[in-house]
Design a protein around this motif. Structure first.
Motif, PDB file in Angstrom:
ATOM      1  N   GLN A   1       0.827  -1.202   0.000  1.00 39.39           N
ATOM      2  CA  GLN A   1       0.000   0.000   0.000  1.00 39.39           C
ATOM      3  C   GLN A   1       0.865   1.258   0.000  1.00 39.39           C
ATOM      4  O   GLN A   1       0.541   2.259  -0.658  1.00 39.39           O
TER       5      GLN A   1
ATOM      6  N   GLU B   1       2.158   1.691  -3.521  1.00 39.49           N
ATOM      7  CA  GLU B   1       1.110   2.163  -4.402  1.00 39.49           C
ATOM      8  C   GLU B   1       0.832   3.651  -4.190  1.00 39.49           C
ATOM      9  O   GLU B   1       0.537   4.396  -5.136  1.00 39.49           O
ATOM     10  N   THR B   2       0.963   4.087  -2.956  1.00 44.18           N
ATOM     11  CA  THR B   2       0.741   5.493  -2.654  1.00 44.18           C
ATOM     12  C   THR B   2       1.874   6.359  -3.164  1.00 44.18           C
ATOM     13  O   THR B   2       1.671   7.469  -3.670  1.00 44.18           O
TER      14      THR B   2
END
Length: 283
Positions: A271, A274-275
């Motif tokens: 995550q 992805e950020t």
């Protein structure tokens, strides 16, 4: 040339532990203290004077015994010797009684200084009064907002450029006879154009870094009695300023939420990637 630099300890607001007593006075003994940031420019001006004209640089402060650490920090910039004016009789002083005490300390030094330097203003008071008031007590000409300076020893004069703030900031060139008082501006920049001055500056900086390890050997502490000061004119009793109240500084609320992710949390790390990926691409 003998220079005296005045410095002050101010609360280290980064620690968030500023303490006040029930009367609203700052409890300096219970508050983390650092050297006033503006005083570094005064120290740099005194160091420049020593590099180019020789002599000694003394640093002086008024405060509790804990201010030894402030003088140690000042010696890290440069100092040949240190003076601490410390006594309970001096506590809770405003700028006026502080100036009386500092002027007495300067006059007690064996060698009369050719120059006394002070920073523009302190981070805790912001008045900018102590330097000019000390100059008045010493009956010396004063040049404020100094951004650069040179000394003409033969003529016995100080030549300085000072910042004049207004609708349009201007630089004014002024002269003053020695001995004189100098208040440096935060825009002050030391100048070492000649190779010999740059080498001398490097040498002096190395010397003071070595000296600071045993700064206590270069420290002299004077009490109110040793300065022959009248208790009615120093400390709280000698301060015409009255503090009507003090409001605590609230901590700013956090504006962002934080999510803790450990390296072994594969899903969490994915995550994070992805950020960050769009940001790394410039989006």
């Amino acid at each position: 040339m003998h220079s005296v630099v005045l410095t002050k300890g101010v609360p280290d607001f980064r620690e968030g532990q500023v303490s006040f007593d029930e009367d609203g006075h700052l409890e300096r003994g219970a508050t983390p203290t650092v050297m006033n940031p503006n005083d570094e420019f005064a120290l740099e001006a005194a160091l420049q004077t020593k590099v180019k004209r020789g002599g000694t640089v003394s640093v002086m402060s008024m405060g509790p015994p804990g201010y030894e650490s402030v003088l140690e920090e000042a010696m890290g910039v440069y100092a040949d010797d240190l003076y601490l004016l410390s006594d309970r009789e001096m506590a809770a002083a405003d700028t006026w009684s502080t100036s009386i005490t500092l002027s007495a300390g300067i006059e007690k030094i064996d060698e009369e200084p050719d120059l006394v330097f002070a920073g523009f203003k302190t981070a805790d008071g912001e008045t900018g009064q102590t330097g000019p008031q000390t100059s008045w007590c010493l009956d010396r000409p004063i040049v404020t907002h100094v951004v650069s300076m040179e000394i003409d020893e033969e003529a016995g004069r100080l030549r300085a450029k000072r910042l004049v703030e207004g609708d349009v900031d201007e630089i004014e060139t002024v002269e003053a006879p020695l001995p004189a008082f100098v208040v440096t501006d935060p825009e002050f920049e030391p100048s070492y154009r000649r190779a010999e001055h740059r080498l001398r500056h490097k040498q002096l900086r190395a010397e003071t870094e070595e000296r600071v390890e045993n700064y206590e050997d270069h420290l002299t502490t004077w009490s109110a009695e040793e300065l022959d000061l009248d208790p009615d004119f120093i400390g709280l009793d000698g301060s015409p300023t009255i503090v009507s109240g003090v409001d605590p500084i609230p901590k700013a609320p956090s504006e962002r939420e934080a999510t803790m992710v450990t390296p072994d949390d594969e899903e969490g790390m994915e995550q994070v990637l992805e950020t960050m990926r769009p940001l790394a691409g410039g989006d």
